[in-house]
Design a protein around this motif. Sequence first.
Motif, PDB file in Angstrom:
ATOM      1  N   LEU A 177      47.151  31.563  31.720  1.00 56.47           N
ATOM      2  CA  LEU A 177      47.632  31.884  30.382  1.00 56.47           C
ATOM      3  C   LEU A 177      46.468  32.310  29.494  1.00 56.47           C
ATOM      4  N   CYS A 178      46.750  33.175  28.505  1.00 57.92           N
ATOM      5  CA  CYS A 178      45.699  33.705  27.630  1.00 57.92           C
ATOM      6  C   CYS A 178      44.594  34.283  28.504  1.00 57.92           C
ATOM      7  N   CYS A 179      44.999  35.125  29.445  1.00 61.91           N
ATOM      8  CA  CYS A 179      44.105  35.504  30.547  1.00 61.91           C
ATOM      9  C   CYS A 179      42.990  36.448  30.153  1.00 61.91           C
ATOM     10  N   GLY A 180      43.105  37.165  29.023  1.00 65.56           N
ATOM     11  CA  GLY A 180      42.059  38.111  28.665  1.00 65.56           C
ATOM     12  C   GLY A 180      41.857  39.136  29.768  1.00 65.56           C
ATOM     13  N   SER A 181      40.650  39.212  30.288  1.00 70.06           N
ATOM     14  CA  SER A 181      40.335  40.160  31.354  1.00 70.06           C
ATOM     15  C   SER A 181      40.925  39.760  32.700  1.00 70.06           C
ATOM     16  N   GLY A 182      41.515  38.564  32.766  1.00 71.34           N
ATOM     17  CA  GLY A 182      42.037  38.072  34.042  1.00 71.34           C
ATOM     18  C   GLY A 182      40.991  37.403  34.900  1.00 71.34           C
ATOM     19  N   ALA A 183      39.839  37.075  34.310  1.00 72.53           N
ATOM     20  CA  ALA A 183      38.711  36.559  35.081  1.00 72.53           C
ATOM     21  C   ALA A 183      39.027  35.244  35.778  1.00 72.53           C
ATOM     22  N   LEU A 184      39.696  34.308  35.074  1.00 72.38           N
ATOM     23  CA  LEU A 184      39.920  32.985  35.654  1.00 72.38           C
ATOM     24  C   LEU A 184      40.859  33.069  36.856  1.00 72.38           C
ATOM     25  N   GLY A 185      41.983  33.717  36.661  1.00 67.40           N
ATOM     26  CA  GLY A 185      42.942  33.826  37.753  1.00 67.40           C
ATOM     27  C   GLY A 185      42.385  34.595  38.929  1.00 67.40           C
ATOM     28  N   THR A 186      41.662  35.671  38.642  1.00 65.02           N
ATOM     29  CA  THR A 186      41.052  36.469  39.712  1.00 65.02           C
ATOM     30  C   THR A 186      40.052  35.640  40.500  1.00 65.02           C
TER      31      THR A 186
ATOM     32  N   PRO B 228      47.882  43.841  24.474  1.00 66.41           N
ATOM     33  CA  PRO B 228      48.057  44.940  25.436  1.00 66.41           C
ATOM     34  C   PRO B 228      46.741  45.424  26.055  1.00 66.41           C
ATOM     35  N   ALA B 229      45.658  45.438  25.259  1.00 62.25           N
ATOM     36  CA  ALA B 229      44.366  45.880  25.799  1.00 62.25           C
ATOM     37  C   ALA B 229      43.881  44.923  26.879  1.00 62.25           C
ATOM     38  N   ALA B 230      44.061  43.635  26.656  1.00 62.03           N
ATOM     39  CA  ALA B 230      43.670  42.645  27.658  1.00 62.03           C
ATOM     40  C   ALA B 230      44.518  42.781  28.914  1.00 62.03           C
ATOM     41  N   VAL B 231      45.802  43.026  28.744  1.00 61.81           N
ATOM     42  CA  VAL B 231      46.705  43.168  29.893  1.00 61.81           C
ATOM     43  C   VAL B 231      46.288  44.354  30.752  1.00 61.81           C
ATOM     44  N   ARG B 232      45.956  45.472  30.127  1.00 61.21           N
ATOM     45  CA  ARG B 232      45.512  46.644  30.890  1.00 61.21           C
ATOM     46  C   ARG B 232      44.253  46.329  31.686  1.00 61.21           C
ATOM     47  N   CYS B 233      43.319  45.624  31.056  1.00 58.31           N
ATOM     48  CA  CYS B 233      42.068  45.261  31.723  1.00 58.31           C
ATOM     49  C   CYS B 233      42.338  44.272  32.852  1.00 58.31           C
ATOM     50  N   ALA B 234      43.166  43.277  32.586  1.00 57.33           N
ATOM     51  CA  ALA B 234      43.464  42.258  33.598  1.00 57.33           C
ATOM     52  C   ALA B 234      44.144  42.863  34.817  1.00 57.33           C
ATOM     53  N   ARG B 235      45.001  43.836  34.601  1.00 56.71           N
ATOM     54  CA  ARG B 235      45.696  44.442  35.745  1.00 56.71           C
ATOM     55  C   ARG B 235      44.715  45.113  36.690  1.00 56.71           C
ATOM     56  N   ARG B 236      43.634  45.680  36.172  1.00 60.62           N
ATOM     57  CA  ARG B 236      42.624  46.270  37.047  1.00 60.62           C
ATOM     58  C   ARG B 236      41.888  45.186  37.833  1.00 60.62           C
ATOM     59  N   ASN B 237      41.572  44.089  37.168  1.00 63.71           N
ATOM     60  CA  ASN B 237      40.822  43.021  37.833  1.00 63.71           C
ATOM     61  C   ASN B 237      41.670  42.256  38.839  1.00 63.71           C
ATOM     62  N   VAL B 238      42.899  41.947  38.468  1.00 66.22           N
ATOM     63  CA  VAL B 238      43.777  41.182  39.348  1.00 66.22           C
ATOM     64  C   VAL B 238      44.184  42.011  40.551  1.00 66.22           C
ATOM     65  N   GLY B 239      44.481  43.285  40.312  1.00 70.53           N
ATOM     66  CA  GLY B 239      44.841  44.175  41.408  1.00 70.53           C
ATOM     67  C   GLY B 239      45.951  43.606  42.267  1.00 70.53           C
ATOM     68  N   GLY B 240      45.722  43.590  43.568  1.00 75.13           N
ATOM     69  CA  GLY B 240      46.727  43.094  44.494  1.00 75.13           C
ATOM     70  C   GLY B 240      46.762  41.592  44.647  1.00 75.13           C
ATOM     71  N   LEU B 241      45.933  40.876  43.885  1.00 73.31           N
ATOM     72  CA  LEU B 241      45.906  39.413  43.995  1.00 73.31           C
ATOM     73  C   LEU B 241      47.096  38.758  43.311  1.00 73.31           C
ATOM     74  N   GLY B 242      47.757  39.484  42.408  1.00 70.00           N
ATOM     75  CA  GLY B 242      48.856  38.867  41.683  1.00 70.00           C
ATOM     76  C   GLY B 242      49.488  39.820  40.686  1.00 70.00           C
ATOM     77  N   THR B 243      50.192  39.248  39.704  1.00 67.08           N
ATOM     78  CA  THR B 243      50.929  40.023  38.711  1.00 67.08           C
ATOM     79  C   THR B 243      50.472  39.627  37.315  1.00 67.08           C
ATOM     80  N   VAL B 244      50.286  40.627  36.458  1.00 67.57           N
ATOM     81  CA  VAL B 244      49.895  40.379  35.068  1.00 67.57           C
ATOM     82  C   VAL B 244      51.075  40.722  34.168  1.00 67.57           C
TER      83      VAL B 244
END
Length: 262
Positions: free
Chosen positions: A102-111, A129-145
Amino acid sequence: MQEFAPPLTFSALVTTLRAAGCVFAEDEAELLQATAADPAALATMLERRAAGLPLEHVLGWAEFCGLRISVDPGVFVPRRRTEFLVRQAAALSPAPAVVVDLCCGSGALGTALASALDGVELHAVDVDPAAVRCARRNVGGLGTVHEGDLFAPLPRSLRGRVDALLANVPYVPTGDVALLPAEARVHEPRVALDGGGDGLDVMRRVVAEAADWLAPGGSLLVETSERQAARAEETVGSRGLGARVVVSEELYATVVIGTRPR
Protein backbone atom coordinates in the motif's frame (compact mmCIF):
# COMPACT_ATOMS: atom_id res chain seq x y z
CA MET A 1 32.97 27.88 -36.52
CA GLN A 2 30.85 26.66 -33.60
CA GLU A 3 32.79 26.04 -30.40
CA PHE A 4 31.92 23.20 -28.07
CA ALA A 5 32.57 23.20 -24.34
CA PRO A 6 35.07 20.57 -23.27
CA PRO A 7 33.67 17.50 -21.43
CA LEU A 8 33.26 17.97 -17.70
CA THR A 9 36.13 16.53 -15.70
CA PHE A 10 35.54 14.56 -12.52
CA SER A 11 37.14 17.38 -10.56
CA ALA A 12 34.76 19.93 -12.09
CA LEU A 13 31.78 17.74 -11.24
CA VAL A 14 32.88 17.43 -7.63
CA THR A 15 33.55 21.15 -7.29
CA THR A 16 30.11 22.06 -8.66
CA LEU A 17 28.34 19.51 -6.49
CA ARG A 18 30.16 20.66 -3.37
CA ALA A 19 29.26 24.25 -4.10
CA ALA A 20 25.61 23.18 -4.36
CA GLY A 21 25.81 21.63 -0.89
CA CYS A 22 26.06 17.95 -1.83
CA VAL A 23 27.74 16.23 1.11
CA PHE A 24 28.79 13.14 -0.84
CA ALA A 25 30.00 15.02 -3.92
CA GLU A 26 32.56 12.43 -5.00
CA ASP A 27 30.08 9.56 -4.84
CA GLU A 28 27.47 11.55 -6.72
CA ALA A 29 29.97 12.58 -9.38
CA GLU A 30 30.80 8.92 -10.01
CA LEU A 31 27.12 8.05 -10.36
CA LEU A 32 26.47 10.93 -12.75
CA GLN A 33 29.44 9.96 -14.93
CA ALA A 34 28.40 6.30 -14.97
CA THR A 35 24.78 7.09 -15.88
CA ALA A 36 25.13 9.89 -18.45
CA ALA A 37 24.88 8.75 -22.05
CA ASP A 38 27.19 11.47 -23.35
CA PRO A 39 28.89 14.74 -22.27
CA ALA A 40 25.79 16.82 -23.05
CA ALA A 41 23.62 14.57 -20.92
CA LEU A 42 26.18 14.77 -18.11
CA ALA A 43 26.12 18.57 -18.18
CA THR A 44 22.32 18.57 -18.03
CA MET A 45 22.28 16.12 -15.14
CA LEU A 46 24.81 18.17 -13.23
CA GLU A 47 22.75 21.31 -13.76
CA ARG A 48 19.61 19.62 -12.46
CA ARG A 49 21.36 18.21 -9.41
CA ALA A 50 23.00 21.54 -8.61
CA ALA A 51 19.55 23.15 -8.83
CA GLY A 52 18.39 20.91 -5.98
CA LEU A 53 16.63 17.99 -7.64
CA PRO A 54 17.01 14.71 -5.73
CA LEU A 55 19.90 12.66 -7.07
CA GLU A 56 17.56 9.74 -7.77
CA HIS A 57 15.31 11.93 -9.94
CA VAL A 58 18.37 13.12 -11.85
CA LEU A 59 19.69 9.59 -12.36
CA GLY A 60 16.23 8.15 -13.02
CA TRP A 61 16.75 5.33 -10.53
CA ALA A 62 17.45 4.50 -6.89
CA GLU A 63 19.26 1.50 -5.43
CA PHE A 64 16.98 -0.41 -3.06
CA CYS A 65 17.59 -3.86 -1.60
CA GLY A 66 20.23 -4.45 -4.26
CA LEU A 67 17.84 -3.58 -7.09
CA ARG A 68 17.84 -0.59 -9.44
CA ILE A 69 14.38 0.93 -9.03
CA SER A 70 13.17 3.45 -11.62
CA VAL A 71 12.15 6.74 -10.00
CA ASP A 72 10.42 9.35 -12.14
CA PRO A 73 10.44 13.09 -11.33
CA GLY A 74 7.73 13.86 -8.80
CA VAL A 75 7.64 10.31 -7.42
CA PHE A 76 8.62 9.51 -3.83
CA VAL A 77 12.19 8.26 -3.57
CA PRO A 78 12.54 4.97 -1.65
CA ARG A 79 14.71 5.43 1.43
CA ARG A 80 17.45 3.02 2.40
CA ARG A 81 16.00 2.74 5.92
CA THR A 82 12.88 1.15 4.45
CA GLU A 83 14.97 -1.87 3.42
CA PHE A 84 14.60 -2.86 7.08
CA LEU A 85 10.83 -3.19 6.65
CA VAL A 86 11.32 -5.40 3.60
CA ARG A 87 13.75 -7.64 5.49
CA GLN A 88 11.25 -8.01 8.33
CA ALA A 89 8.49 -8.91 5.85
CA ALA A 90 10.72 -11.48 4.14
CA ALA A 91 11.42 -13.17 7.46
CA LEU A 92 7.71 -13.37 8.30
CA SER A 93 6.30 -14.40 4.91
CA PRO A 94 5.50 -18.00 3.99
CA ALA A 95 6.20 -19.43 0.57
CA PRO A 96 4.19 -18.94 -1.51
CA ALA A 97 2.88 -15.62 -0.15
CA VAL A 98 0.22 -13.07 -0.99
CA VAL A 99 1.75 -9.59 -0.65
CA VAL A 100 0.08 -6.18 -0.77
CA ASP A 101 2.16 -2.99 -1.01
CA LEU A 102 0.00 0.00 0.00
CA CYS A 103 1.13 3.58 -0.70
CA CYS A 104 3.60 1.88 -3.01
CA GLY A 105 5.14 4.94 -4.68
CA SER A 106 7.68 3.56 -7.14
CA GLY A 107 6.74 0.01 -6.13
CA ALA A 108 10.14 -0.52 -4.52
CA LEU A 109 8.96 -2.45 -1.45
CA GLY A 110 6.74 -4.91 -3.25
CA THR A 111 9.25 -5.40 -6.04
CA ALA A 112 12.05 -6.08 -3.57
CA LEU A 113 10.02 -8.54 -1.52
CA ALA A 114 8.70 -10.38 -4.58
CA SER A 115 12.27 -10.60 -5.90
CA ALA A 116 13.47 -12.08 -2.61
CA LEU A 117 10.77 -14.75 -2.23
CA ASP A 118 9.49 -17.54 -4.45
CA GLY A 119 5.88 -17.72 -5.56
CA VAL A 120 4.67 -14.27 -4.51
CA GLU A 121 1.27 -12.98 -5.60
CA LEU A 122 1.93 -9.23 -5.50
CA HIS A 123 -0.57 -6.37 -5.53
CA ALA A 124 0.65 -2.76 -5.21
CA VAL A 125 -1.53 0.32 -4.75
CA ASP A 126 -1.06 4.07 -4.92
CA VAL A 127 -3.41 7.02 -5.26
CA ASP A 128 -0.97 9.10 -7.33
CA PRO A 129 -1.17 8.39 -11.10
CA ALA A 130 2.51 9.32 -11.59
CA ALA A 131 3.55 6.82 -8.94
CA VAL A 132 1.33 4.13 -10.47
CA ARG A 133 2.95 4.59 -13.89
CA CYS A 134 6.40 4.32 -12.33
CA ALA A 135 5.46 1.32 -10.19
CA ARG A 136 4.08 -0.57 -13.16
CA ARG A 137 7.49 -0.39 -14.84
CA ASN A 138 9.27 -1.63 -11.72
CA VAL A 139 6.79 -4.35 -10.80
CA GLY A 140 6.54 -5.61 -14.36
CA GLY A 141 5.58 -9.26 -14.45
CA LEU A 142 6.03 -9.71 -10.69
CA GLY A 143 2.51 -8.54 -9.94
CA THR A 144 -0.28 -6.01 -10.50
CA VAL A 145 -0.34 -2.30 -9.69
CA HIS A 146 -3.70 -0.68 -8.88
CA GLU A 147 -4.56 3.02 -8.85
CA GLY A 148 -6.74 4.19 -6.00
CA ASP A 149 -7.06 4.99 -2.30
CA LEU A 150 -5.58 2.32 0.00
CA PHE A 151 -7.66 -0.89 -0.09
CA ALA A 152 -10.39 0.45 -2.39
CA PRO A 153 -9.00 -0.80 -5.76
CA LEU A 154 -7.89 -4.22 -4.52
CA PRO A 155 -9.77 -7.33 -5.68
CA ARG A 156 -12.28 -8.45 -3.03
CA SER A 157 -10.91 -11.97 -3.44
CA LEU A 158 -7.83 -10.90 -1.46
CA ARG A 159 -9.79 -10.37 1.76
CA GLY A 160 -8.53 -12.75 4.41
CA ARG A 161 -5.65 -13.98 2.20
CA VAL A 162 -2.85 -11.41 2.59
CA ASP A 163 0.29 -12.78 4.25
CA ALA A 164 2.34 -9.56 4.19
CA LEU A 165 0.69 -6.13 4.11
CA LEU A 166 3.41 -3.53 3.54
CA ALA A 167 2.29 0.02 4.30
CA ASN A 168 4.99 2.66 3.91
CA VAL A 169 2.41 5.34 4.67
CA PRO A 170 3.21 9.06 4.94
CA TYR A 171 4.01 9.79 8.58
CA VAL A 172 5.39 13.33 8.72
CA PRO A 173 3.11 15.52 10.87
CA THR A 174 1.54 18.29 8.79
CA GLY A 175 3.28 20.98 10.81
CA ASP A 176 6.69 19.42 10.15
CA VAL A 177 6.42 19.14 6.36
CA ALA A 178 7.76 22.67 5.96
CA LEU A 179 10.86 21.64 7.92
CA LEU A 180 11.80 18.83 5.53
CA PRO A 181 14.82 19.22 3.24
CA ALA A 182 13.93 20.93 -0.04
CA GLU A 183 14.66 17.73 -1.97
CA ALA A 184 11.62 16.14 -0.34
CA ARG A 185 9.46 19.20 0.34
CA VAL A 186 9.72 20.62 -3.17
CA HIS A 187 10.27 17.63 -5.41
CA GLU A 188 8.28 14.79 -3.84
CA PRO A 189 4.46 14.67 -3.72
CA ARG A 190 2.96 15.98 -0.49
CA VAL A 191 0.54 13.06 -0.45
CA ALA A 192 3.54 10.78 0.10
CA LEU A 193 4.85 12.85 3.02
CA ASP A 194 2.00 14.43 4.99
CA GLY A 195 0.55 12.10 7.62
CA GLY A 196 -1.87 14.57 9.19
CA GLY A 197 -1.81 16.34 12.54
CA ASP A 198 0.28 13.79 14.45
CA GLY A 199 1.56 11.97 11.37
CA LEU A 200 -0.53 8.86 11.97
CA ASP A 201 -3.77 9.66 10.12
CA VAL A 202 -3.10 7.41 7.11
CA MET A 203 -1.73 4.66 9.31
CA ARG A 204 -4.99 4.67 11.31
CA ARG A 205 -6.98 4.22 8.12
CA VAL A 206 -4.81 1.27 7.12
CA VAL A 207 -5.04 -0.34 10.55
CA ALA A 208 -8.83 0.07 10.60
CA GLU A 209 -9.18 -2.39 7.71
CA ALA A 210 -6.00 -4.45 7.94
CA ALA A 211 -7.41 -7.37 9.95
CA ASP A 212 -10.12 -7.96 7.34
CA TRP A 213 -7.50 -8.41 4.63
CA LEU A 214 -4.84 -10.35 6.51
CA ALA A 215 -4.73 -14.13 6.45
CA PRO A 216 -4.54 -15.91 9.81
CA GLY A 217 -0.93 -15.39 10.90
CA GLY A 218 -0.47 -12.63 8.31
CA SER A 219 1.28 -9.39 9.27
CA LEU A 220 0.90 -5.68 8.70
CA LEU A 221 4.23 -3.82 8.60
CA VAL A 222 4.25 -0.02 8.92
CA GLU A 223 7.24 2.30 9.00
CA THR A 224 7.08 5.13 11.51
CA SER A 225 9.39 7.41 13.48
CA GLU A 226 10.91 6.64 16.86
CA ARG A 227 8.80 9.30 18.58
CA GLN A 228 5.57 7.94 17.06
CA ALA A 229 6.30 4.27 17.71
CA ALA A 230 4.46 3.90 21.03
CA ARG A 231 1.26 5.48 19.70
CA ALA A 232 1.49 3.52 16.47
CA GLU A 233 1.95 0.24 18.37
CA GLU A 234 -1.06 1.03 20.57
CA THR A 235 -3.17 1.81 17.50
CA VAL A 236 -2.22 -1.45 15.77
CA GLY A 237 -2.90 -3.45 18.93
CA SER A 238 -6.29 -1.83 19.43
CA ARG A 239 -7.57 -3.52 16.28
CA GLY A 240 -6.99 -7.06 17.45
CA LEU A 241 -3.53 -7.53 15.98
CA GLY A 242 -0.56 -8.67 18.02
CA ALA A 243 1.60 -5.55 17.91
CA ARG A 244 5.33 -5.09 18.40
CA VAL A 245 8.00 -2.57 17.46
CA VAL A 246 11.30 -3.51 15.80
CA VAL A 247 14.18 -1.09 15.36
CA SER A 248 17.35 -0.93 13.29
CA GLU A 249 19.86 1.44 14.84
CA GLU A 250 22.12 1.02 11.81
CA LEU A 251 19.46 2.27 9.38
CA TYR A 252 17.68 4.51 11.89
CA ALA A 253 14.48 2.65 11.04
CA THR A 254 11.41 1.91 13.16
CA VAL A 255 8.75 -0.56 12.05
CA VAL A 256 5.51 -1.52 13.78
CA ILE A 257 4.35 -5.07 13.05
CA GLY A 258 0.81 -6.22 13.68
CA THR A 259 0.06 -9.94 13.26
CA ARG A 260 -3.40 -11.42 12.94
CA PRO A 261 -3.92 -14.36 15.35
CA ARG A 262 -4.13 -17.78 13.73
